[in-house]
Scaffold this active site. Sequence first.
Site, mmCIF file in Angstrom:
data_model
loop_
_atom_site.group_PDB
_atom_site.id
_atom_site.type_symbol
_atom_site.label_atom_id
_atom_site.label_comp_id
_atom_site.label_asym_id
_atom_site.label_seq_id
_atom_site.Cartn_x
_atom_site.Cartn_y
_atom_site.Cartn_z
ATOM 1 N N HIS A 59 5.032 51.809 44.889
ATOM 2 C CA HIS A 59 4.507 52.105 46.026
ATOM 3 C C HIS A 59 3.795 53.724 45.614
ATOM 4 O O HIS A 59 4.879 54.359 45.634
ATOM 5 C CB HIS A 59 4.606 51.357 47.123
ATOM 6 C CG HIS A 59 5.176 49.549 47.413
ATOM 7 N ND1 HIS A 59 3.880 49.618 46.862
ATOM 8 C CD2 HIS A 59 5.843 49.368 47.090
ATOM 9 C CE1 HIS A 59 4.170 48.224 47.877
ATOM 10 N NE2 HIS A 59 5.341 47.799 47.142
ATOM 11 N N ARG A 100 1.308 46.633 39.047
ATOM 12 C CA ARG A 100 0.631 46.980 39.013
ATOM 13 C C ARG A 100 -0.992 46.972 38.210
ATOM 14 O O ARG A 100 -0.226 46.491 37.257
ATOM 15 C CB ARG A 100 0.304 48.034 39.809
ATOM 16 C CG ARG A 100 1.412 48.222 40.616
ATOM 17 C CD ARG A 100 2.113 46.970 41.781
ATOM 18 N NE ARG A 100 3.285 47.565 42.652
ATOM 19 C CZ ARG A 100 3.799 47.047 43.247
ATOM 20 N NH1 ARG A 100 3.464 45.880 43.115
ATOM 21 N NH2 ARG A 100 4.879 47.143 44.103
ATOM 22 N N HIS A 120 15.073 37.818 43.139
ATOM 23 C CA HIS A 120 16.198 38.855 43.382
ATOM 24 C C HIS A 120 17.113 37.860 44.629
ATOM 25 O O HIS A 120 16.289 38.684 45.621
ATOM 26 C CB HIS A 120 14.725 39.912 44.398
ATOM 27 C CG HIS A 120 13.655 39.010 45.079
ATOM 28 N ND1 HIS A 120 13.567 37.965 45.637
ATOM 29 C CD2 HIS A 120 12.641 39.488 44.683
ATOM 30 C CE1 HIS A 120 12.700 38.140 45.796
ATOM 31 N NE2 HIS A 120 11.395 38.212 45.236
ATOM 32 N N HIS A 127 7.123 44.556 38.373
ATOM 33 C CA HIS A 127 5.591 44.513 38.942
ATOM 34 C C HIS A 127 5.659 46.176 38.363
ATOM 35 O O HIS A 127 6.045 47.032 38.543
ATOM 36 C CB HIS A 127 5.885 45.213 40.804
ATOM 37 C CG HIS A 127 5.977 43.623 41.654
ATOM 38 N ND1 HIS A 127 6.020 42.684 42.144
ATOM 39 C CD2 HIS A 127 7.310 43.419 41.491
ATOM 40 C CE1 HIS A 127 6.525 42.009 42.684
ATOM 41 N NE2 HIS A 127 7.242 42.604 42.454
ATOM 42 N N ASN A 159 1.126 39.275 41.508
ATOM 43 C CA ASN A 159 0.823 39.610 42.701
ATOM 44 C C ASN A 159 -0.401 40.873 43.309
ATOM 45 O O ASN A 159 0.215 42.133 43.992
ATOM 46 C CB ASN A 159 2.041 41.019 43.753
ATOM 47 C CG ASN A 159 2.759 41.041 43.679
ATOM 48 O OD1 ASN A 159 3.236 41.718 42.443
ATOM 49 N ND2 ASN A 159 3.505 41.881 44.776
ATOM 50 N N HIS A 205 9.284 33.410 45.109
ATOM 51 C CA HIS A 205 10.090 34.506 46.507
ATOM 52 C C HIS A 205 10.969 33.259 47.465
ATOM 53 O O HIS A 205 9.531 32.881 48.216
ATOM 54 C CB HIS A 205 8.707 34.891 46.814
ATOM 55 C CG HIS A 205 9.683 36.315 47.495
ATOM 56 N ND1 HIS A 205 9.267 37.795 47.328
ATOM 57 C CD2 HIS A 205 10.237 36.322 48.793
ATOM 58 C CE1 HIS A 205 10.035 38.247 48.355
ATOM 59 N NE2 HIS A 205 10.334 37.398 49.079
ATOM 60 N N ALA A 213 7.473 46.974 51.399
ATOM 61 C CA ALA A 213 8.484 46.935 50.678
ATOM 62 C C ALA A 213 8.013 47.212 49.149
ATOM 63 O O ALA A 213 7.832 46.074 48.065
ATOM 64 C CB ALA A 213 8.774 45.299 51.310
ATOM 65 N N LYS A 244 4.668 32.043 39.474
ATOM 66 C CA LYS A 244 5.197 32.331 40.474
ATOM 67 C C LYS A 244 4.609 32.086 42.130
ATOM 68 O O LYS A 244 3.553 31.832 42.529
ATOM 69 C CB LYS A 244 5.355 34.137 40.807
ATOM 70 C CG LYS A 244 5.382 35.047 41.757
ATOM 71 C CD LYS A 244 7.147 34.668 41.564
ATOM 72 C CE LYS A 244 7.518 34.870 43.186
ATOM 73 N NZ LYS A 244 7.860 37.028 42.922
ATOM 74 N N ASP A 250 12.450 43.989 40.024
ATOM 75 C CA ASP A 250 12.250 43.587 40.803
ATOM 76 C C ASP A 250 12.224 45.284 41.104
ATOM 77 O O ASP A 250 11.215 45.670 42.499
ATOM 78 C CB ASP A 250 13.047 43.328 42.200
ATOM 79 C CG ASP A 250 11.224 42.972 43.195
ATOM 80 O OD1 ASP A 250 10.334 42.984 42.764
ATOM 81 O OD2 ASP A 250 11.317 42.329 44.565
ATOM 82 N N HIS A 292 11.985 40.271 36.059
ATOM 83 C CA HIS A 292 11.198 40.575 37.297
ATOM 84 C C HIS A 292 10.714 42.146 37.868
ATOM 85 O O HIS A 292 11.528 42.664 38.182
ATOM 86 C CB HIS A 292 12.041 40.549 38.450
ATOM 87 C CG HIS A 292 10.932 39.871 39.808
ATOM 88 N ND1 HIS A 292 11.521 39.137 40.153
ATOM 89 C CD2 HIS A 292 10.206 40.921 40.164
ATOM 90 C CE1 HIS A 292 10.638 39.293 41.375
ATOM 91 N NE2 HIS A 292 9.832 40.644 41.041
HETATM 92 O O1 DOR Z 1 10.231 44.069 47.619
HETATM 93 C C1 DOR Z 1 9.687 43.875 47.236
HETATM 94 N N1 DOR Z 1 7.841 44.534 46.809
HETATM 95 N N2 DOR Z 1 9.771 42.414 47.119
HETATM 96 C C2 DOR Z 1 8.735 41.994 46.910
HETATM 97 O O2 DOR Z 1 8.497 40.652 46.982
HETATM 98 C C3 DOR Z 1 7.270 42.585 46.183
HETATM 99 C C4 DOR Z 1 7.301 44.197 46.237
HETATM 100 C C5 DOR Z 1 6.161 44.288 45.968
HETATM 101 O O3 DOR Z 1 5.218 43.925 44.949
HETATM 102 O O4 DOR Z 1 5.980 45.988 46.279
HETATM 103 ZN ZN ZN Z 2 9.092 40.959 43.179
#
Ligand code: DOR
Ligand code: ZN
Length: 352
Positions: free
Chosen positions: A252, A18, A175, A16, A42, A137, A264, A100, A248, A14
């Site tokens: 950001h 980007r 998660h 991310h 996502n 999720h 988040a 997903k 996870d 899992h």
């Molecule tokens: O904290 C999170 N950030 N939970 C998620 O499900 C998505 C993720 C994100 O893409 O930033």
């Molecule tokens: Zn995630």
Amino acid sequence: MTQRLTIRKPDDWHLHVRDNEMMRAALPYTARNFGRAILMPNLLPPVRTTAEGAAYRQRALVALPAGSTFTPLITCYLTDDTDPDDVERGFKEGVFTAVKLYPANATTNSAAGVTDYKLIERVLARMEKIDMRLLIHGEEVDPTVDVFDREAVFIERKLIPMTKQFPGLKIVLEHLSSKIGVEYIRSAGGQVGSSITPYHLQLNRTDWLGWGNRPYMYCMPVIKTEADRLALRDAATSGESCFFLGTDSAPHSVAKKLATTGAAGLFNAPVAIETYAQVFEEDGKLHNLEAFASLNGPKHYGLPPNEETITLEKVSWIAPEQVDVEGPEERALVYRGGESIPWRVVHEGQGG
Ligand code: DOR
Ligand code: ZN
């Protein structure tokens, strides 16, 4: 003598990273220690079709450091309109590893997620038939449900009915964040497995909110109670094959994290395997780290484990505070940045 541990190379089920500049900044931290990772879809716009998946995989391959043997595994973002034929094509062509499911508006970039579970039945039936994994999720978005209960209510209202309707569909509840969730997974007879993040193993909601609001501990699903944390640690370190590694890690920009409505996500890839090693050692379970990090995930996905190995050693180092990002995002702060981390991965030209 320095304590050392060699395990099969882990995978991150899992992740991310980007796209574009952020992917170029973040992906190398995973690629250096992990064999494969499930890249979450996502993005804006999301990765919804085989064509979009193939293009995203290509961009990920280009973002890898020269000579890397890392394999990005691409996922299809499920919407109310997803075409079962395209999902099957993407799976058979090796573009998509899994699908997903985000309930619409459950988390970052999930606005295009599922609003009506009736509409995805044809896709789920096809996935059951072709033995393709569904990643969820698992949080209920009904606004009358308390944010701390979203996982438990989703299991009750959505996940249990889905497992009954599609008993051959293998699922990952992503998660995992609660004691109730741990108990449910143990009862699911192997149909549902769970990824567990390093930070849900380390933090409770008093860490997050008890000493000032700490936006760098804000994630979805939210960090819960000490009892939840202990149940998750017991599950992860137990060696049981239904629990496996999924960071996870979710970078950001600082601007997005510190906005009025903060994003988040915790960017933990730079300290991920080292943090899991610390947790397993603290609980006297280092002998189960390989099962959690390198064996249980591939087993649930029906894939072979990695042949390569990595070696961890008990030598402390200081985690970087931030990672620079080209362009307007500028930088992403790192989970545990500036902290002393007791385990490190031995890389060529280091240690002896
Ligand atoms: O904290 C999170 N950030 N939970 C998620 O499900 C998505 C993720 C994100 O893409 O930033
Ligand atoms: Zn995630």
